[in-house]
Design a protein around this motif. Structure first.
Motif, short mmCIF file in Angstrom:
data_model
loop_
_atom_site.label_atom_id
_atom_site.label_comp_id
_atom_site.label_asym_id
_atom_site.label_seq_id
_atom_site.Cartn_x
_atom_site.Cartn_y
_atom_site.Cartn_z
N GLN A 45 -3.27 6.01 5.62
CA GLN A 45 -3.36 4.97 6.65
C GLN A 45 -2.11 4.02 6.52
N ALA A 46 -1.64 3.63 5.44
CA ALA A 46 -0.28 2.43 5.36
C ALA A 46 0.87 3.28 5.85
N LEU A 47 0.98 4.72 5.76
CA LEU A 47 2.05 5.04 6.08
C LEU A 47 1.94 5.39 7.67
N ALA A 48 0.85 5.88 8.44
CA ALA A 48 0.54 6.06 9.88
C ALA A 48 0.85 4.40 10.38
N MET A 49 0.35 3.53 9.87
CA MET A 49 0.29 2.07 10.58
C MET A 49 2.00 1.69 10.57
N ALA A 50 2.55 1.84 9.42
CA ALA A 50 4.16 1.53 9.64
C ALA A 50 4.61 2.57 10.37
N ARG A 51 4.51 3.45 10.63
CA ARG A 51 5.30 4.23 11.56
C ARG A 51 4.87 3.78 12.98
N GLU A 52 3.51 3.64 13.29
CA GLU A 52 3.17 3.29 14.44
C GLU A 52 4.01 1.96 14.81
#
Length: 195
Positions: free
Chosen positions: A48-55
């Motif tokens: 989730q953290a990775l997906a949010m940061a990328r987004e």
């Protein structure tokens, strides 16, 4: 300013999803509004953290680059006040980008001084973007900060080609530093997912 909420139910829902910086409507303490317990905040999973940061990066960094392109275009057209406003917007978007990628939160403000302070607390490399050695250097940042309102609404706001070029150089450097910091943060989050 923190987001306002309309009900305790919404607050509980956001708290359970680890949505930061919520406040009660009209200053009423949430814990005093009824007798039920509040949910414990849930940390984001590494995915989730990775997906949010990328987004966040994929939304804010290109938006900043687009505003910089617009600033260059309107400056070339001789529309200097518009260029100052677009440089302000570029700077604001870059600060929002680095704050969101690194903390998953950004204050909903346009004040570059405040955003700058918040971002510089995250990474000292951001402190070197804006020269502050002389009174003129400090005045240039203030002129950029003022552009959000004054470049649009004040007939007395003035900025020269030379001043815009100097500011654009600082904004470009800010973009390079923000990209480096965000790339490092996303790489760290990728390693967390792989671990």
């Amino acid at each position: 300013m923190p987001r306002r909420i309309r009900s305790v139910g919404i607050f509980r829902f956001r708290l359970a999803g680890n949505s930061p910086h919520l406040c009660a409507r009209d200053g009423i303490a949430i814990y005093q509004s009824d007798d039920s317990e509040l949910a414990e905040p849930k940390p984001k999973t590494p995915d989730q953290a990775l997906a949010m940061a990328r987004e966040y990066f994929e939304e804010w960094f290109p938006a900043a680059a687009g505003r910089l392109d617009t600033a260059r275009y309107v400056q070339a057209q001789g529309r200097l006040k518009e260029a100052a406003f677009d440089l302000h917007q570029t700077t604001e978007f870059l600060y929002h980008c680095v704050l969101l990628v690194c903390t998953f939160y950004t204050p909903h403000v346009h004040n570059l001084g405040f955003l700058r302070t918040q971002a510089e607390r995250l990474d000292r490399r951001l402190t070197y973007v804006w020269p502050m050695d002389s009174r003129r250097d400090r005045a240039m940042f203030e002129k950029l900060k003022d552009a959000y309102v004054k470049a649009r609404y004040s007939k007395h706001y003035r900025i020269s080609e030379e001043e815009l070029s100097w500011l654009a150089g600082c904004v470009e450097e800010l973009g390079r530093v923000v990209q480096t910091i965000c790339d490092e943060r996303i790489s760290m989050l990728q390693r967390n997912v792989a671990a």
